[in-house]
Design a protein around this motif. Structure first.
Motif, PDB file in Angstrom:
ATOM      1  N   ARG A  17       0.848  -1.201   0.000  1.00 54.25           N
ATOM      2  CA  ARG A  17       0.000   0.000   0.000  1.00 54.25           C
ATOM      3  C   ARG A  17       0.874   1.240   0.000  1.00 54.25           C
ATOM      4  O   ARG A  17       1.952   1.248   0.602  1.00 54.25           O
ATOM      5  CB  ARG A  17      -0.910  -0.002   1.234  1.00 54.25           C
ATOM      6  CG  ARG A  17      -1.877   1.178   1.267  1.00 54.25           C
ATOM      7  CD  ARG A  17      -2.884   1.042   2.382  1.00 54.25           C
ATOM      8  NE  ARG A  17      -3.819   2.161   2.386  1.00 54.25           N
ATOM      9  CZ  ARG A  17      -4.817   2.293   3.228  1.00 54.25           C
ATOM     10  NH1 ARG A  17      -5.014   1.366   4.161  1.00 54.25           N
ATOM     11  NH2 ARG A  17      -5.636   3.331   3.177  1.00 54.25           N
ATOM     12  N   ASP A  18       0.435   2.279  -0.675  1.00 52.83           N
ATOM     13  CA  ASP A  18       1.184   3.534  -0.738  1.00 52.83           C
ATOM     14  C   ASP A  18       0.739   4.433   0.416  1.00 52.83           C
ATOM     15  O   ASP A  18      -0.287   5.104   0.350  1.00 52.83           O
ATOM     16  CB  ASP A  18       0.930   4.224  -2.085  1.00 52.83           C
ATOM     17  CG  ASP A  18       1.725   5.522  -2.225  1.00 52.83           C
ATOM     18  OD1 ASP A  18       2.606   5.755  -1.361  1.00 52.83           O
ATOM     19  OD2 ASP A  18       1.478   6.271  -3.177  1.00 52.83           O
TER      20      ASP A  18
ATOM     21  N   SER B 175       2.098   7.129   1.395  1.00 52.88           N
ATOM     22  CA  SER B 175       2.266   8.559   1.104  1.00 52.88           C
ATOM     23  C   SER B 175       0.989   9.179   0.543  1.00 52.88           C
ATOM     24  O   SER B 175       0.842  10.400   0.526  1.00 52.88           O
ATOM     25  CB  SER B 175       3.416   8.754   0.108  1.00 52.88           C
ATOM     26  OG  SER B 175       3.112   8.153  -1.144  1.00 52.88           O
ATOM     27  N   SER B 176       0.070   8.325   0.074  1.00 52.15           N
ATOM     28  CA  SER B 176      -1.183   8.852  -0.475  1.00 52.15           C
ATOM     29  C   SER B 176      -2.226   9.130   0.610  1.00 52.15           C
ATOM     30  O   SER B 176      -3.268   9.716   0.334  1.00 52.15           O
ATOM     31  CB  SER B 176      -1.758   7.852  -1.490  1.00 52.15           C
ATOM     32  OG  SER B 176      -2.089   6.628  -0.852  1.00 52.15           O
ATOM     33  N   ILE B 177      -1.945   8.729   1.844  1.00 51.53           N
ATOM     34  CA  ILE B 177      -2.888   8.927   2.947  1.00 51.53           C
ATOM     35  C   ILE B 177      -2.683  10.316   3.550  1.00 51.53           C
ATOM     36  O   ILE B 177      -1.545  10.789   3.681  1.00 51.53           O
ATOM     37  CB  ILE B 177      -2.688   7.839   4.028  1.00 51.53           C
ATOM     38  CG1 ILE B 177      -2.871   6.445   3.422  1.00 51.53           C
ATOM     39  CG2 ILE B 177      -3.641   8.041   5.185  1.00 51.53           C
ATOM     40  CD1 ILE B 177      -2.589   5.320   4.381  1.00 51.53           C
ATOM     41  N   ASP B 178      -3.770  10.946   3.912  1.00 55.93           N
ATOM     42  CA  ASP B 178      -3.693  12.270   4.538  1.00 55.93           C
ATOM     43  C   ASP B 178      -2.779  12.214   5.766  1.00 55.93           C
ATOM     44  O   ASP B 178      -2.884  11.294   6.589  1.00 55.93           O
ATOM     45  CB  ASP B 178      -5.101  12.719   4.942  1.00 55.93           C
ATOM     46  CG  ASP B 178      -5.071  14.043   5.674  1.00 55.93           C
ATOM     47  OD1 ASP B 178      -4.819  15.072   5.029  1.00 55.93           O
ATOM     48  OD2 ASP B 178      -5.301  14.002   6.907  1.00 55.93           O
ATOM     49  N   ARG B 179      -1.898  13.187   5.871  1.00 56.72           N
ATOM     50  CA  ARG B 179      -0.900  13.155   6.938  1.00 56.72           C
ATOM     51  C   ARG B 179      -1.546  13.145   8.322  1.00 56.72           C
ATOM     52  O   ARG B 179      -1.119  12.402   9.221  1.00 56.72           O
ATOM     53  CB  ARG B 179       0.033  14.355   6.807  1.00 56.72           C
ATOM     54  CG  ARG B 179       1.063  14.417   7.932  1.00 56.72           C
ATOM     55  CD  ARG B 179       2.054  15.521   7.715  1.00 56.72           C
ATOM     56  NE  ARG B 179       2.962  15.642   8.859  1.00 56.72           N
ATOM     57  CZ  ARG B 179       3.975  16.487   8.910  1.00 56.72           C
ATOM     58  NH1 ARG B 179       4.215  17.296   7.879  1.00 56.72           N
ATOM     59  NH2 ARG B 179       4.745  16.540   9.987  1.00 56.72           N
TER      60      ARG B 179
END
Length: 372
Positions: free
Chosen positions: A350-351, A353-357
């Motif tokens: 899963r990436d 970095s694409s999840i909201d910080r």
């Protein structure tokens, strides 16, 4: 009253004419004016069908014979996978290239074998006395099968897929190289393990290597000169302090090469490292690497003529593991978790970095708080 005899119209071949140059064709039409009866036609058709079936059977038999010979040739060359009993696979002939100790990744390998099977069979050689096989390649795979058999008691793990090499193949030196090459190509061996393999190769009287230099050259022919030089440096390191190290496979290349060079210039360095590590039970990888790094002369210390500072050992509770690796399932698929001192690593397809910080921070904070 006499019984009337029934007759059939069957065309019989005429007597051969001695003056004829060649026999008549078997399928030639009957002479004009002669009638061919139904029984004769049936016999002729049946004979033709028998000839066709016989011809097809001959072709199939030839193909089967060719396939059988090809199969035997492939099996004798060691290219056919066979299921061999675990208790018939021995590890006496070659000293393994793995440094003895706990294998932190074994749990992951066992999970993979249990769930999807063994994708790469081990390679074995028949023992000269006929009592089973000697392992050439696949020590960790063999260990995983043995562990699964011990853990589950399921006889399905009592046999392992193997390629059986021909007896008249490589000599002992070639077998050592086969063992090492597989792991080197797959980048599974550390420099310490490669040095360990070279030392064992040089010490084996069945090989032609008289010293470490020759052993490294023989085992790692395909490696560039720089890599062979690093392996020799790690061999020196193992000679000096190998028995004092708990995690030799974790030593980075640059640190190992520097330590080897420093030990040649400073004879007391090996004794000092031994003293720093002596009696330090339950130390972690970071602890041990800290001692080794602190022992290396920095440029500033060398200019001032000062020895590097001695690290302060960080004690750890008795019986605690330095590293734990396990797998769990989630909605995102299989998750690999590696836990150690001051470190928790989660690997999943899963990436992140694409999840909201903000959401990611809250999830990590919740995870850490949940461990208290």
């Amino acid at each position: 009253m006499s019984r009337k005899r029934r007759t059939f119209d069957i065309d019989l071949p005429a007597e051969a004419d001695p003056s004829a140059d060649a026999p008549a064709e078997p399928d030639a039409p009957a002479p004009a004016g002669r009638r061919r009866g139904p029984m004769a036609s049936a016999i002729a058709e049946n004979a033709e069908a028998l000839r066709a079936r016989r011809s097809a059977a001959d072709v199939i038999r030839e193909e089967n014979d060719a396939l059988a010979h090809e199969f035997v040739a492939l099996r004798e060359a060691g290219h056919v996978v066979q299921d061999v009993p675990l208790d018939e696979v021995h590890t006496f002939m070659l000293v393994r290239d793995r440094i003895p100790g706990a294998d932190e990744e074994m749990a992951a390998l066992m999970t993979s074998v249990r769930e999807i099977g063994l994708s790469n069979p081990i390679r074995v050689l028949p023992r000269p006395d006929g009592t089973g096989f000697e392992l050439i390649q696949g020590y960790r795979r063999l260990t995983a099968f043995r562990s699964l058999l011990e853990e589950t008691g399921d006889v399905a793990w009592a046999r392992i897929p193997a390629l059986v090499m021909p007896v008249e193949g490589d000599d002992v030196g070639g077998l050592y190289r086969r063992m090492v090459d597989e792991n080197v190509i797959r980048k599974e061996l550390s420099f310490a393990e490669m040095a360990y393999a070279a030392k064992n190769y040089a010490a084996d009287p069945a090989t032609e290597a008289g010293d470490l230099q020759a052993a490294v050259a023989a085992l790692f022919q395909s490696a560039p000169y720089s890599k062979r030089s690093y392996i020799r440096s790690f061999a020196t390191l193992l000679d000096r302090i190998g028995d004092a190290l708990a995690y030799p496979t974790e030593i980075p290349r640059a640190l190992g090469v520097t330590l080897s060079r420093e030990m040649k210039d400073r004879p007391d360095l090996a004794d000092r490292i031994r003293r720093d590590l002596s009696g330090w039970e339950g130390r972690t990888i970071a602890d041990e690497l800290g001692v080794l790094r602190a022992a290396v002369t920095t440029e500033e210390n060398a200019e001032n003529g000062m020895a590097p500072p001695k690290p302060v050992p960080r004690k750890k509770r008795a019986g605690a593991k330095a590293k734990t690796t396990f797998h769990i399932r989630s909605s995102a698929g299989q998750v690999k978790c590696t836990a150690g001192m001051g470190r928790l690593e989660i690997t999943v397809d899963r990436d992140f970095s694409s999840i909201d910080r903000g959401r990611l921070e809250r999830a990590i904070a919740s995870l850490i708080e949940g461990l208290e």
